[in-house]
Design an enzyme around this catalytic site. Structure first.
Site, short mmCIF file in Angstrom:
data_model
loop_
_atom_site.label_atom_id
_atom_site.label_comp_id
_atom_site.label_asym_id
_atom_site.label_seq_id
_atom_site.Cartn_x
_atom_site.Cartn_y
_atom_site.Cartn_z
N MET A 186 0.85 -1.17 0.00
CA MET A 186 0.00 0.00 0.00
C MET A 186 0.90 1.24 0.00
O MET A 186 1.19 1.81 1.05
CB MET A 186 -0.91 -0.03 1.22
CG MET A 186 -1.89 1.08 1.22
SD MET A 186 -3.09 1.12 2.58
CE MET A 186 -3.23 -0.52 3.18
N PRO A 187 1.35 1.68 -1.17
CA PRO A 187 2.23 2.86 -1.24
C PRO A 187 1.51 4.14 -0.82
O PRO A 187 0.31 4.31 -1.05
CB PRO A 187 2.62 2.94 -2.71
CG PRO A 187 2.29 1.62 -3.29
CD PRO A 187 1.18 1.06 -2.47
N TYR A 188 2.29 5.02 -0.22
CA TYR A 188 1.81 6.33 0.19
C TYR A 188 2.82 7.35 -0.32
O TYR A 188 4.00 7.29 0.02
CB TYR A 188 1.70 6.38 1.72
CG TYR A 188 1.44 7.76 2.28
CD1 TYR A 188 0.16 8.29 2.30
CD2 TYR A 188 2.48 8.52 2.78
CE1 TYR A 188 -0.08 9.55 2.82
CE2 TYR A 188 2.25 9.79 3.31
CZ TYR A 188 0.97 10.29 3.32
OH TYR A 188 0.74 11.55 3.83
N THR B 22 -4.73 0.71 -4.39
CA THR B 22 -4.23 0.82 -3.01
C THR B 22 -3.03 1.76 -2.93
O THR B 22 -2.23 1.69 -2.00
CB THR B 22 -3.84 -0.57 -2.47
OG1 THR B 22 -2.82 -1.13 -3.29
CG2 THR B 22 -5.05 -1.49 -2.40
N PHE C 263 -1.87 5.55 -2.48
CA PHE C 263 -2.39 6.82 -1.94
C PHE C 263 -1.42 7.94 -2.26
O PHE C 263 -0.21 7.81 -2.04
CB PHE C 263 -2.59 6.71 -0.43
CG PHE C 263 -3.61 5.68 -0.06
CD1 PHE C 263 -4.93 6.03 0.09
CD2 PHE C 263 -3.24 4.35 0.10
CE1 PHE C 263 -5.89 5.07 0.43
CE2 PHE C 263 -4.18 3.39 0.43
CZ PHE C 263 -5.51 3.75 0.58
#
Length: 68
Positions: free
Chosen positions: A1-3, A39, A41
Site C-alpha cells: 500500500m504505497p503512500y 491501493t 495513496f
C-alpha cells in the site's frame, strides 16, 4: 500500500495540476514497482510560502526579491 506525500508551496496550483500529479505518481508506482493503483495513496500538501524556506529565507521574501 504505497503512500506518496507531495509538498508544494501554496502558489496557485490548480485542481488540474494536482490531478496530473496524482495520476503521474500513481502511474510511476504501477510501472516501476507493479503496485496496485487501487491501493496507492497520493497526498498533496500545500504549504504557505511563509513556512517554506530556501537559501535561508522564506519563499515569500524570495518571491519579493525576485520581482524587483
Amino acid at each position: 500500500m504505497p503512500y506518496v506525500h507531495i509538498q508544494v508551496t501554496r502558489e496557485n496550483v490548480s485542481a488540474a495540476q494536482k490531478a496530473e500529479l496524482i495520476a503521474g505518481a500513481t502511474e510511476l508506482l504501477v510501472r516501476v514497482l507493479n503496485k496496485d493503483p487501487a491501493t496507492t495513496f497520493v497526498v498533496i500538501e500545500e504549504v504557505d510560502t511563509d513556512n517554506w524556506g530556501v537559501g535561508g529565507i522564506p519563499v515569500t521574501q524570495l518571491r519579493q526579491i525576485q520581482q524587483t
